[in-house]
Design a protein around this motif. Sequence first.
Motif, short mmCIF file in Angstrom:
data_model
loop_
_atom_site.label_atom_id
_atom_site.label_comp_id
_atom_site.label_asym_id
_atom_site.label_seq_id
_atom_site.Cartn_x
_atom_site.Cartn_y
_atom_site.Cartn_z
N MET A 234 0.70 -1.25 0.04
CA MET A 234 0.22 -0.01 0.22
C MET A 234 0.78 1.39 -0.10
O MET A 234 1.73 1.39 0.92
CB MET A 234 -1.07 0.00 1.22
CG MET A 234 -1.78 -1.19 1.43
SD MET A 234 -3.13 -1.06 2.58
CE MET A 234 -4.27 0.15 2.02
N LYS A 235 0.86 1.89 -1.24
CA LYS A 235 1.66 3.05 -1.42
C LYS A 235 0.70 4.28 -0.91
O LYS A 235 -0.37 4.49 -1.14
CB LYS A 235 2.33 3.45 -2.71
CG LYS A 235 3.01 2.05 -2.94
CD LYS A 235 3.48 2.34 -4.46
CE LYS A 235 4.66 1.29 -5.01
NZ LYS A 235 4.94 1.39 -6.42
N PRO A 236 1.37 5.48 -0.44
CA PRO A 236 0.46 6.62 0.16
C PRO A 236 -0.10 7.23 -1.04
O PRO A 236 -1.19 7.82 -0.88
CB PRO A 236 1.61 7.59 0.63
CG PRO A 236 2.84 6.57 1.22
CD PRO A 236 2.56 5.52 0.06
N GLY A 254 3.80 4.24 4.04
CA GLY A 254 3.62 3.22 2.98
C GLY A 254 4.15 1.87 3.48
O GLY A 254 4.84 1.86 4.62
N LEU A 255 3.47 0.83 3.15
CA LEU A 255 3.50 -0.57 3.82
C LEU A 255 3.76 -1.66 2.61
O LEU A 255 3.14 -1.51 1.72
CB LEU A 255 2.32 -0.82 4.51
CG LEU A 255 2.05 -0.02 5.90
CD1 LEU A 255 0.77 -0.57 6.57
CD2 LEU A 255 3.13 -0.36 6.98
N GLN A 256 4.63 -2.52 2.98
CA GLN A 256 4.94 -3.73 2.14
C GLN A 256 4.88 -4.71 3.20
O GLN A 256 5.59 -4.55 4.50
CB GLN A 256 6.31 -3.53 1.36
CG GLN A 256 6.27 -2.72 0.45
CD GLN A 256 7.78 -2.60 -0.05
OE1 GLN A 256 8.73 -2.20 0.34
NE2 GLN A 256 8.00 -2.94 -1.38
N ALA A 257 4.18 -5.91 2.94
CA ALA A 257 3.98 -6.88 3.89
C ALA A 257 4.06 -8.22 3.42
O ALA A 257 3.30 -8.38 2.19
CB ALA A 257 3.20 -6.76 4.94
N PHE A 258 4.72 -9.35 3.63
CA PHE A 258 4.17 -10.75 3.53
C PHE A 258 3.55 -11.20 4.88
O PHE A 258 4.09 -11.29 5.82
CB PHE A 258 5.49 -11.36 3.16
CG PHE A 258 6.08 -11.45 1.81
CD1 PHE A 258 5.36 -12.11 0.89
CD2 PHE A 258 7.13 -10.95 1.34
CE1 PHE A 258 5.74 -12.36 -0.33
CE2 PHE A 258 7.50 -10.83 0.16
CZ PHE A 258 6.80 -11.38 -0.90
N GLU A 354 -3.39 -2.26 11.30
CA GLU A 354 -4.72 -3.03 11.38
C GLU A 354 -5.52 -2.65 10.09
O GLU A 354 -6.16 -3.67 9.85
CB GLU A 354 -5.40 -2.37 12.63
CG GLU A 354 -4.72 -2.85 13.88
CD GLU A 354 -5.42 -2.22 15.14
OE1 GLU A 354 -6.30 -1.16 15.02
OE2 GLU A 354 -5.15 -2.59 16.23
N ALA A 355 -5.35 -1.48 9.57
CA ALA A 355 -6.48 -1.24 8.31
C ALA A 355 -5.83 -2.34 7.12
O ALA A 355 -6.64 -2.71 6.49
CB ALA A 355 -6.22 0.10 7.83
N LEU A 356 -4.49 -2.16 7.25
CA LEU A 356 -3.97 -3.18 6.21
C LEU A 356 -4.09 -4.68 6.32
O LEU A 356 -4.55 -5.28 5.24
CB LEU A 356 -2.41 -3.17 6.21
CG LEU A 356 -1.64 -3.92 5.05
CD1 LEU A 356 -1.77 -3.55 3.76
CD2 LEU A 356 -0.20 -4.08 5.47
N CYS A 357 -4.26 -4.97 7.72
CA CYS A 357 -4.68 -6.61 7.73
C CYS A 357 -6.19 -6.53 7.38
O CYS A 357 -6.56 -7.86 7.09
CB CYS A 357 -4.38 -6.72 9.22
SG CYS A 357 -2.79 -6.98 9.71
#
Length: 403
Positions: A234-236, A254-258, A354-357
């Motif tokens: 998720m990029k800004p 900004g978030l990157q995740a596995f 948490e929003a990403l999850c």
Amino acid sequence: MGIVELPPATARQLGASLDIVDPLALTKELLENSIDAGATHISILISPNAVDRILVRDNGSGISPEDFHALGRRSHTSKLETIDDLQERGIKTLGFRGQALASANSIAAITITTRTRGDAVASQLRLKHGVGGVEGMNLTSAPAGTTVRAECLFETMPIRKRYAVKESQKTLSKINELLRAYALARPDIKVSFKVLKDSKNGWDYAPSRTATLQDAAMQIFGRELLNQCNYVEMKPDSPNAGDELNVGGGIVLGLQAFLPKLGLDRTKAKAKGRFFSVNSRPIASNRGISLKFISTVKTFLSDISGGHTASGRPSIPFIQINIQCDPGRYDVNLTPLKDEILFAEEEEVVRCFEALCRTVYQQPAQEAHQSEERSRHEVDCSVMLQGVGKHPTPDSSPLGKIY
């Protein structure tokens, strides 16, 4: 005994043993110096007992001859000038205190071979033990970059040395994990690790020129593990980011995740580690905000599975999270190893995660439930249609009883 000033040599030894507590810490500091020097290829060589020799070679910018006198001197650094620079410049480099090489020089014998791209030949420097500065110098042939060789670690600290030797196999394993963390945080840097006379503990990461986080994870951990994970980015400025990435005070993340998938097959996803980084700076996974991220993922997995999983508890064999955020919004000067972050708006950062999850877990779960309900409804309708077809009502359409 009255209050007296410690002899300078004693003060240096006491401080050094706190800055560099073991061979792992020294390897980390030298690795970070190489990254800060702009290296794209870093190789690490270590003796099996982890104390006889640690050598880190890079192809970075090298050290200018005019700076030789400052090498190994405490509180000498090129990365900041005043405490005010810490927020703006300190976080853009992995090191900033000017203590690592000085501490290394107090617990080991340090030799540095270095050449800038403007130098005709390289210089091999022997540092004054415990004091810093150059004790001896020879001209030699070497490519541009820097090689730091630390030998005879903890020679004047027999208890520390015996413990380091006893824990050497664990240390080598931890160095492997450390290098994986940096490869995930900096996927464009080539890293190789070798143990003298031991080919089993070696490790190499060789990225392509345009390597991404996904490329690094695939090369390091393999497809079988990653198939058990969701990758989300998720990029800004992405259109689906919404307000979730806008953190209090105008900060944008900004978030990157596995993240582990729902219904994870633990037989195919053996434990591989937990990796966290902020602006490409790896941070510890066993404390601070990292633990809050892990707790958040476990909560989502537990809630969606109805409070239980097939194994009785949520499984997280592998997780990787990288945060990108505005400079100056966190403090990295918390621990000697600089491996923990204190966010000014930590609760908002957790809320953002948490929003990403929710996008990874809740929305797919809801869509799957809705799909299941539609399928059930279609089956019910099919049964009704079959029943009407088999027993038609006189003077009525076969569909006349369906409302």
